[in-house]
Write an enzyme that holds these catalytic residues in place. Structure first.
Site, short mmCIF file in Angstrom:
data_model
loop_
_atom_site.label_atom_id
_atom_site.label_comp_id
_atom_site.label_asym_id
_atom_site.label_seq_id
_atom_site.Cartn_x
_atom_site.Cartn_y
_atom_site.Cartn_z
N SER A 12 -28.36 -26.21 19.90
CA SER A 12 -29.51 -26.69 19.15
C SER A 12 -29.44 -26.28 17.68
CB SER A 12 -30.80 -26.15 19.78
OG SER A 12 -31.92 -26.59 19.06
N HIS A 35 -14.67 -14.53 -5.58
CA HIS A 35 -14.16 -14.70 -4.22
C HIS A 35 -15.09 -15.66 -3.49
CE1 HIS A 35 -12.80 -13.82 -0.14
NE2 HIS A 35 -14.07 -13.64 0.19
N SER A 69 -15.57 -17.58 0.39
CA SER A 69 -15.11 -17.72 1.77
C SER A 69 -16.26 -18.19 2.64
CB SER A 69 -14.56 -16.39 2.30
OG SER A 69 -15.60 -15.43 2.42
N SER A 98 -11.44 -20.53 9.37
CA SER A 98 -11.47 -19.70 8.17
C SER A 98 -10.98 -20.46 6.94
CB SER A 98 -10.61 -18.45 8.39
OG SER A 98 -10.58 -17.66 7.23
N ASP A 146 -5.28 -19.41 4.25
CA ASP A 146 -6.12 -20.34 5.03
C ASP A 146 -6.00 -21.77 4.52
OD1 ASP A 146 -7.17 -18.38 6.73
OD2 ASP A 146 -8.73 -17.85 5.28
#
EC number: 3.1.1.32
Length: 382
Positions: A211, A248, A250, A258, A294
């Site tokens: 949900s 940075h 992420s 990632s 990544d």
């Protein structure tokens, strides 16, 4: 024991003082109320500074209202070339507050100046919470091309229900702030800042087995230095600020979802009247290589810089845009938004996006999106 004559003199003196001070207090209060009624933050600040500075002793007023020293870039370059060595020319400004006009004073406290304390250090001092990037809540954001199977060269394709079953409509929210951690550094009076921005995409209209999941959240802490400067630009423009920083970004996920990268960037702040322009260039730094990265191709889509623009239509309406483009790959993005007053300090915002990199998980996925929502006054950023 005081005589009747002495009591009469005391009463007369009180009467004279009261009759003289009450009109002054009334006039001062009316002026302050006029300042409070101003909706534009820049003009309101200038109005308060002007009337309260007049109540201070001359020495205190001059000291408190003295403009911040700036690096005269033109003279610095000229002197350095003439002498064959680095010469720093710091120009001490005069009075930052002209007494004749709040409009002229407002020209000094531009949005760019207030954002980065270019003309005067903010009274909140160090570690105060300040506006940074736009801060908004958009209950409705429509994406015409959801990324049902996000992937990257080193992480493969991500197959999860929150992506595969996502709806085109979702809620988008962004929180952003910065804080000054050091000011008036070096001989050039530079400032050091910490900034933080967090953006989330919430599938609130998706009432499946999972949900209303948060499809993605990006976290972006950064530290940067700003240097007030002075230099003329073509067509009546002014170079007001130079800066550099490390950021940075992420999404805080484990593999294969990632996504992250680090950048070192340089920026400048420029003004042409009501138009503010902040170009940035960046390079990736301190990222892992090979399969440990990544998203090794993220620069192909996100480019090597961006340009932020803001134009003040009037006291409380702005339009702003962010442009990115990589000429080598032809990939990029454009973001545009319009902010308007609703009530008090509450603003409305309409925002659109076209291109790559609306979020980290979608860095290599092209999409168009549009949304409407709320933004708090003073938090529309630049």
């Amino acid at each position: 024991m005081p005589t009747m004559g002495a009591e009469m003199n005391t009463r007369n003196m009180r009467y004279i003082l009261l009759t003289g001070l009450l009109p002054m207090a009334s006039a001062f209060g009316e002026t302050a109320l006029q300042c409070a009624a101003l909706t534009d933050n820049v003009t309101r600040l200038a109005c308060y500074d002007r009337i309260f500075a007049a109540q201070l002793p001359s020495s205190a007023g001059q000291e408190g209202q003295e403009s911040k020293a700036v690096l005269n870039l033109t003279e610095t370059v000229r002197s350095s070339l003439d002498k064959g060595e680095a010469v720093i020319v710091v120009e001490k400004g005069g009075d930052a507050l002209p007494a004749d006009s709040a409009g002229e004073t407002a020209d000094i406290y531009t949005p760019l100046s207030l954002m980065y304390d270019l003309d005067k250090n903010d009274l909140r001092g160090l570690l105060g919470v300040r506006e940074h990037n736009p801060m908004y809540l958009m209950p409705l954001w429509y994406n015409n091309s959801p990324n049902y199977a996000p992937g990257s060269p080193t992480r493969g394709t991500t197959v999860q229900e929150k992506f595969g079953q996502q709806k085109r409509a979702e809620t988008k929210l962004q929180v952003s702030f910065k804080s000054k951690i050091a000011e008036d550094l070096f001989k050039t009076r530079a400032d050091l800042w910490f900034g933080y921005t967090q953006r989330s995409d919430w599938q609130i209209y998706n009432q499946g087995r999972k949900s209303a999941p948060f499809r993605n959240t990006d976290y972006k802490p950064e530290i940067f230095l700003t240097q007030p400067v002075k230099a003329d630009l073509p067509f009546g423009g002014r170079l007001r600020m130079l800066g550099a920083g490390f950021v940075h970004q992420s999404n805080g996920q484990s593999r294969p979802e990632s996504r992250s990268w680090n950048r070192i960037y340089a920026m400048a702040g420029m003004e042409w009247g009501k138009l503010t322009v902040i170009p940035r260039v960046w390079v990736r730094a301190f990222d892992q290589s090979g399969d440990k990265n990544d998203n090794p191709d993220i620069a192909d889509y996100m480019g090597y810089g961006d340009v932020k623009l803001q134009y003040r239509l009037n006291d409380r309406q702005n339009v702003y845009s962010v442009l990115r483009y990589n000429p080598k790959t032809g990939y990029g993005a454009i973001e545009a938004a319009y902010t308007f007053p609703i009530k008090g300090k509450l603003k409305g915002v309409v925002r659109g996006f076209h291109g790559y990199g609306e979020s980290l998980i979608d860095y290599n996925h092209k999409q168009n999106g549009i949304g409407i929502g709320l933004m708090f006054n003073d938090l529309d950023g630049i």
